[in-house]
Write a protein that holds these residues in place. Structure first.
Motif, PDB file in Angstrom:
ATOM      1  N   MET A  69       1.079  -1.376   0.096  1.00 37.93           N
ATOM      2  CA  MET A  69      -0.219   0.254  -0.135  1.00 37.93           C
ATOM      3  C   MET A  69       0.868   1.043  -0.259  1.00 37.93           C
ATOM      4  SD  MET A  69      -3.188   1.081   2.573  1.00 37.93           S
ATOM      5  CE  MET A  69      -4.332   0.251   1.490  1.00 37.93           C
ATOM      6  N   THR A  70       0.283   2.689  -1.105  1.00 37.27           N
ATOM      7  CA  THR A  70       0.964   3.673  -0.733  1.00 37.27           C
ATOM      8  C   THR A  70       0.412   4.571  -0.374  1.00 37.27           C
ATOM      9  OG1 THR A  70       1.501   3.408  -3.497  1.00 37.27           O
ATOM     10  CG2 THR A  70       2.107   5.417  -2.148  1.00 37.27           C
ATOM     11  N   LYS A  71       1.126   5.705   0.931  1.00 37.26           N
ATOM     12  CA  LYS A  71       0.679   5.969   2.292  1.00 37.26           C
ATOM     13  C   LYS A  71       0.936   7.536   1.880  1.00 37.26           C
ATOM     14  CE  LYS A  71       0.400   1.939   5.116  1.00 37.26           C
ATOM     15  NZ  LYS A  71       1.108   1.311   6.658  1.00 37.26           N
ATOM     16  N   VAL A  72       0.290   8.270   1.937  1.00 34.76           N
ATOM     17  CA  VAL A  72       0.491   9.521   0.948  1.00 34.76           C
ATOM     18  C   VAL A  72      -0.040  10.895   2.527  1.00 34.76           C
ATOM     19  CG1 VAL A  72       0.121  12.016   0.198  1.00 34.76           C
ATOM     20  CG2 VAL A  72      -0.189   9.352  -1.242  1.00 34.76           C
ATOM     21  N   LEU A  73       0.897  11.942   2.761  1.00 30.72           N
ATOM     22  CA  LEU A  73       0.303  11.944   4.155  1.00 30.72           C
ATOM     23  C   LEU A  73       0.420  13.967   3.783  1.00 30.72           C
ATOM     24  CD1 LEU A  73      -0.572  13.130   7.485  1.00 30.72           C
ATOM     25  CD2 LEU A  73       2.189  13.269   7.457  1.00 30.72           C
ATOM     26  N   PHE A  74      -0.524  14.844   3.766  1.00 26.37           N
ATOM     27  CA  PHE A  74      -0.182  15.663   3.055  1.00 26.37           C
ATOM     28  C   PHE A  74      -0.072  17.355   4.576  1.00 26.37           C
ATOM     29  CE2 PHE A  74      -3.143  13.718   0.230  1.00 26.37           C
ATOM     30  CZ  PHE A  74      -2.335  14.630  -1.371  1.00 26.37           C
ATOM     31  N   VAL A  75       0.721  18.159   4.392  1.00 31.04           N
ATOM     32  CA  VAL A  75       1.224  18.708   6.013  1.00 31.04           C
ATOM     33  C   VAL A  75       0.495  19.765   5.854  1.00 31.04           C
ATOM     34  CG1 VAL A  75       2.600  19.055   7.506  1.00 31.04           C
ATOM     35  CG2 VAL A  75       2.272  17.069   6.703  1.00 31.04           C
ATOM     36  N   CYS A  76       0.205  20.927   6.387  1.00 28.24           N
ATOM     37  CA  CYS A  76       0.678  22.814   5.647  1.00 28.24           C
ATOM     38  C   CYS A  76       0.136  22.237   7.883  1.00 28.24           C
ATOM     39  CB  CYS A  76      -0.895  23.333   5.735  1.00 28.24           C
ATOM     40  SG  CYS A  76      -2.876  22.537   6.650  1.00 28.24           S
ATOM     41  N   LEU A  77      -0.038  24.052   8.190  1.00 34.16           N
ATOM     42  CA  LEU A  77       0.310  24.544   9.388  1.00 34.16           C
ATOM     43  C   LEU A  77      -0.187  23.856  11.038  1.00 34.16           C
ATOM     44  CD1 LEU A  77       2.030  26.256  11.005  1.00 34.16           C
ATOM     45  CD2 LEU A  77       0.652  28.541  10.648  1.00 34.16           C
ATOM     46  N   GLY A  78      -1.969  24.420   9.856  1.00 32.64           N
ATOM     47  CA  GLY A  78      -2.610  24.008  11.507  1.00 32.64           C
ATOM     48  C   GLY A  78      -3.620  23.026  11.402  1.00 32.64           C
ATOM     49  N   ASN A  79      -3.846  22.334  10.117  1.00 28.97           N
ATOM     50  CA  ASN A  79      -4.274  21.178   9.213  1.00 28.97           C
ATOM     51  C   ASN A  79      -5.811  21.788   9.366  1.00 28.97           C
ATOM     52  OD1 ASN A  79      -5.084  17.587  10.124  1.00 28.97           O
ATOM     53  ND2 ASN A  79      -4.523  18.221   8.200  1.00 28.97           N
ATOM     54  N   ILE A  80      -6.561  22.510   8.949  1.00 33.06           N
ATOM     55  CA  ILE A  80      -7.617  22.986   8.796  1.00 33.06           C
ATOM     56  C   ILE A  80      -7.784  23.889   7.463  1.00 33.06           C
ATOM     57  CG2 ILE A  80      -8.142  23.456  11.359  1.00 33.06           C
ATOM     58  CD1 ILE A  80      -8.176  26.601  11.128  1.00 33.06           C
ATOM     59  N   CYS A  81      -7.211  23.959   6.720  1.00 31.00           N
ATOM     60  CA  CYS A  81      -7.062  24.564   5.516  1.00 31.00           C
ATOM     61  C   CYS A  81      -7.545  24.252   4.251  1.00 31.00           C
ATOM     62  CB  CYS A  81      -6.994  25.728   5.630  1.00 31.00           C
ATOM     63  SG  CYS A  81      -7.908  27.400   6.914  1.00 31.00           S
ATOM     64  N   ARG A  82      -5.608  23.885   3.977  1.00 30.58           N
ATOM     65  CA  ARG A  82      -4.885  23.291   2.868  1.00 30.58           C
ATOM     66  C   ARG A  82      -4.518  21.859   2.587  1.00 30.58           C
ATOM     67  NH1 ARG A  82       0.105  26.446   2.840  1.00 30.58           N
ATOM     68  NH2 ARG A  82      -0.227  26.716   5.314  1.00 30.58           N
ATOM     69  N   SER A  83      -4.173  21.406   3.861  1.00 30.06           N
ATOM     70  CA  SER A  83      -4.370  20.475   4.431  1.00 30.06           C
ATOM     71  C   SER A  83      -5.250  19.024   4.635  1.00 30.06           C
ATOM     72  CB  SER A  83      -2.972  19.351   5.301  1.00 30.06           C
ATOM     73  OG  SER A  83      -3.571  19.677   6.313  1.00 30.06           O
ATOM     74  N   PRO A  84      -6.349  19.412   5.074  1.00 32.68           N
ATOM     75  CA  PRO A  84      -7.260  18.568   4.602  1.00 32.68           C
ATOM     76  C   PRO A  84      -7.980  18.652   3.326  1.00 32.68           C
ATOM     77  CG  PRO A  84      -6.992  20.199   6.169  1.00 32.68           C
ATOM     78  CD  PRO A  84      -6.029  20.365   6.184  1.00 32.68           C
ATOM     79  N   THR A  85      -8.070  20.336   2.705  1.00 30.11           N
ATOM     80  CA  THR A  85      -8.557  19.756   1.881  1.00 30.11           C
ATOM     81  C   THR A  85      -8.162  19.165   0.301  1.00 30.11           C
ATOM     82  OG1 THR A  85      -9.559  22.670   1.671  1.00 30.11           O
ATOM     83  CG2 THR A  85      -8.706  21.290  -0.882  1.00 30.11           C
ATOM     84  N   ALA A  86      -6.131  18.626   0.068  1.00 31.04           N
ATOM     85  CA  ALA A  86      -5.539  18.113  -0.131  1.00 31.04           C
ATOM     86  C   ALA A  86      -6.074  16.617  -0.048  1.00 31.04           C
ATOM     87  CB  ALA A  86      -4.193  18.369  -0.268  1.00 31.04           C
ATOM     88  N   ASP A  87      -5.962  16.305   1.646  1.00 30.16           N
ATOM     89  CA  ASP A  87      -6.764  14.878   2.054  1.00 30.16           C
ATOM     90  C   ASP A  87      -8.030  14.465   1.382  1.00 30.16           C
ATOM     91  OD1 ASP A  87      -7.856  13.031   3.408  1.00 30.16           O
ATOM     92  OD2 ASP A  87      -7.059  13.411   5.260  1.00 30.16           O
ATOM     93  N   GLY A  88      -8.796  15.695   1.309  1.00 32.57           N
ATOM     94  CA  GLY A  88     -10.484  15.629   1.309  1.00 32.57           C
ATOM     95  C   GLY A  88     -10.532  14.990  -1.134  1.00 32.57           C
ATOM     96  N   ILE A  89      -9.700  15.575  -1.405  1.00 30.66           N
ATOM     97  CA  ILE A  89      -9.925  15.854  -2.550  1.00 30.66           C
ATOM     98  C   ILE A  89      -8.731  14.644  -3.149  1.00 30.66           C
ATOM     99  CG2 ILE A  89      -8.782  16.702  -4.946  1.00 30.66           C
ATOM    100  CD1 ILE A  89      -9.854  19.705  -3.708  1.00 30.66           C
ATOM    101  N   PHE A  90      -7.659  14.099  -2.564  1.00 26.16           N
ATOM    102  CA  PHE A  90      -7.162  12.923  -3.426  1.00 26.16           C
ATOM    103  C   PHE A  90      -8.032  11.695  -2.573  1.00 26.16           C
ATOM    104  CE2 PHE A  90      -3.201  10.465  -3.023  1.00 26.16           C
ATOM    105  CZ  PHE A  90      -2.580   9.879  -4.220  1.00 26.16           C
ATOM    106  N   ARG A  91      -8.184  12.085  -1.583  1.00 26.34           N
ATOM    107  CA  ARG A  91      -8.927  10.492  -0.772  1.00 26.34           C
ATOM    108  C   ARG A  91     -10.240   9.952  -1.523  1.00 26.34           C
ATOM    109  NH1 ARG A  91      -9.294   9.029   4.143  1.00 26.34           N
ATOM    110  NH2 ARG A  91      -8.187  11.123   4.912  1.00 26.34           N
ATOM    111  N   GLU A  92     -11.218  11.116  -2.253  1.00 25.50           N
ATOM    112  CA  GLU A  92     -11.888  11.149  -4.077  1.00 25.50           C
ATOM    113  C   GLU A  92     -11.431  10.580  -4.802  1.00 25.50           C
ATOM    114  OE1 GLU A  92     -15.832  10.664  -4.866  1.00 25.50           O
ATOM    115  OE2 GLU A  92     -15.336  11.814  -3.192  1.00 25.50           O
ATOM    116  N   LEU A  93     -10.290  10.798  -4.616  1.00 28.01           N
ATOM    117  CA  LEU A  93     -10.007  11.131  -6.406  1.00 28.01           C
ATOM    118  C   LEU A  93      -9.474   9.908  -6.857  1.00 28.01           C
ATOM    119  CD1 LEU A  93      -9.083  12.285  -9.426  1.00 28.01           C
ATOM    120  CD2 LEU A  93      -6.916  12.830  -8.681  1.00 28.01           C
ATOM    121  N   VAL A  94      -9.023   9.027  -5.335  1.00 31.23           N
ATOM    122  CA  VAL A  94      -8.704   7.770  -5.241  1.00 31.23           C
ATOM    123  C   VAL A  94      -9.323   6.485  -5.157  1.00 31.23           C
ATOM    124  CG1 VAL A  94      -7.566   5.797  -3.793  1.00 31.23           C
ATOM    125  CG2 VAL A  94      -5.914   8.447  -3.993  1.00 31.23           C
TER     126      VAL A  94
END
Length: 158
Positions: free
Chosen positions: A1-26
């Motif tokens: 399994m390939t594991k991806v972690l997105f990181v920003c400063l507070g984990n409330i704007c950019r990285s959760p956006t990346a998490d949700g979009i990439f998760r949906e694409l996957v």
């Protein structure tokens, strides 16, 4: 399994956006049994909190549900767990580089390295901005998420 972690400063704007979009694409590509997605922040201010309400609303307008995500802080353990640790900006990348164990063999870099919009190297923080700033984050993340998925499919999932 390939594991991806997105990181920003507070984990409330950019990285959760990346998490949700990439998760949906996957999920759309039926790769959720092959690719694990998560997000975290380098700061500890928002641990346990949902993404910013403006982030949730902007993502919802495009069909992404971020409401189930909760902020957490990145830790040194994440380098043992994740193949890709992707920062939203250079400042967070520098923090991650300081944390990275010398034994880490995965990919640590900027998320937008996988995007096709070369005029942006970093995902700008929309926290103090307006609706257009949140829309720009979505545009950049959707583009880079597709590039990242293509990269993983062509390299890591072979």
């Amino acid at each position: 399994m390939t594991k991806v972690l997105f990181v920003c400063l507070g984990n409330i704007c950019r990285s959760p956006t990346a998490d949700g979009i990439f998760r949906e694409l996957v999920a759309r590509e039926k790769l959720d049994q092959k690719i694990l997605v998560d997000s975290a922040g380098t700061g500890d201010w928002h641990i346990g909190k949902a993404p910013d309400s403006r982030t949730i609303a902007a993502a919802r307008q495009r069909g992404y549900d971020l409401s189930v995500l909760r902020a957490r802080q990145v830790s040194a353990r994440d380098f043992a767990e994740f193949d890709y640790v992707l920062a939203m900006d250079k400042s967070n990348l520098m923090n991650l580089q300081r944390m990275k164990p010398s034994t880490y063999t995965g990919h640590l870099g900027l998320f937008l390295e996988f995007g096709s919009r070369g005029n942006y190297l970093e995902v700008p923080d929309p926290y103090h901005g307006d609706r257009d700033d949140f829309e720009l984050v979505l545009d950049l993340v959707e583009d880079a998420a597709q590039g990242l998925l293509n990269h993983i499919c062509n390299n890591a999932l072979r």
